[in-house]
Enzyme design. Structure first.
Site, PDB file in Angstrom:
ATOM      1  CB  ILE A  38      -0.915   0.020   1.236  1.00 36.49           C
ATOM      2  CG1 ILE A  38      -1.678  -1.295   1.364  1.00 36.49           C
ATOM      3  CG2 ILE A  38      -1.884   1.203   1.176  1.00 36.49           C
ATOM      4  CD1 ILE A  38      -2.232  -1.550   2.740  1.00 36.49           C
TER       5      ILE A  38
ATOM      6  CB  THR B  36      -8.039  13.564   3.300  1.00 33.00           C
ATOM      7  OG1 THR B  36      -8.288  14.239   2.055  1.00 33.00           O
ATOM      8  CG2 THR B  36      -8.793  12.239   3.332  1.00 33.00           C
TER       9      THR B  36
ATOM     10  CG  ASN C 153      -4.048   5.775  -0.853  1.00 34.23           C
ATOM     11  OD1 ASN C 153      -5.177   6.231  -1.055  1.00 34.23           O
ATOM     12  ND2 ASN C 153      -3.239   6.263   0.085  1.00 34.23           N
TER      13      ASN C 153
ATOM     14  CE  LYS D 143      -5.478  10.644  -8.461  1.00 33.09           C
ATOM     15  NZ  LYS D 143      -4.899   9.453  -7.781  1.00 33.09           N
TER      16      LYS D 143
ATOM     17  CE1 TYR E  99      -5.510  14.223  -7.478  1.00 29.21           C
ATOM     18  CE2 TYR E  99      -7.717  14.884  -8.162  1.00 29.21           C
ATOM     19  CZ  TYR E  99      -6.886  14.096  -7.379  1.00 29.21           C
ATOM     20  OH  TYR E  99      -7.435  13.172  -6.512  1.00 29.21           O
TER      21      TYR E  99
END
Length: 250
Positions: A6, A191, A87, A158, A154
């Protein structure tokens, strides 16, 4: 034994995923720029094997070194399943095109797109002879599907990661491989990345008030909630190469 590799485990979704995977029968291999000492302490208290590797995955030369070290830790003869969870990600720079530095743009592409591609590539190479289950999860974003002013890099990285995952999944189907790869879009979470977004200047990010509203109205899911939904979904049967949005899983 189930092995989980991870990235981005120092905080946010990565940290929450690790917390929920700290159960008997799992071995966790965590990667982040700084060690999450709370996770290490928790793993020791639960007596769950954890290997922690620190390093900046925006350094493509370091990625290969990390991968070599990681796979030295895996006992293939005793493994039933090996999962890679890409991640780690960065929203910066939040700037209109032409306003960000080349250095920041390059770092974004390396963390969000190049590093996952390299990790997936090495994962496939090094597990080719493994007879157990192999799973790759690339953490995506709704920004992959729509342009957002100030987020050009970004959004693009993605979107690129989603297409890479689709292509990877197609190749596995065509070769009758047992490996499965998916993208997972977690939606808006409470977050540090969201804090960064809310702290943007309106001149750089015209939708900043909308994201402040998500927070003020309590519309942000906790990383723990998202992690639980993802991990439960991975226990089901899913289609290779697909992009799954959290809204479709709840």
């Amino acid at each position: 034994m189930n092995y989980y590799i991870i990235t981005g485990t120092s905080r946010g979704l990565g940290e929450a995923i690790v917390q929920q995977l700290l159960v008997e029968g799992n071995t966790l291999i965590c990667i982040s720029r700084t060690e999450n000492k709370q996770l290490v302490t928790l793993a020791v208290s639960k007596q769950i094997p954890m290997i922690y590797k620190t390093g900046d995955i925006s350094n493509e030369n370091l990625v290969e070194k990390l991968v070599t070290e990681i796979f030295e830790e895996i006992n293939f003869s005793g493994a039933e399943k090996i999962t890679l969870l890409n991640n780690a990600g960065t929203i910066d720079p939040i700037k209109p095109v032409g306003k960000a530095t080349n250095q920041d743009l390059i770092a974004n592409v390396k963390v969000n797109l190049l590093a996952p591609i390299l990790l997936c590539t090495e994962f496939i190479k090094r597990t080719e002879a493994f007879q157990g289950d192999r799973v790759i999860v690339n953490v995506s974003s709704g920004a992959a599907n729509r342009p957002i002013s100030g987020w050009s890099t970004y959004c693009s990285t993605k979107a690129g990661l989603d297409m890479f995952t689709k292509t990877l999944g197609l190749e596995q189907v065509e070769s009758n491989s047992t490996l499965k790869a998916i993208s997972f879009s977690p939606g808006v979470m409470d977050t540090e990345m969201q804090q960064t977004i809310r702290g943007s200047e309106r001149a750089d990010f015209s939708s900043v008030d909308q994201f402040k509203g998500y927070h003020e109205k309590g519309m942000l899911r906790t990383p723990e909630t998202v992690a639980s939904i993802l991990l439960k979904f991975l226990e089901t049967s899913f289609e290779n190469g697909q992009v799954y949005d959290i809204k479709d899983l709840i």
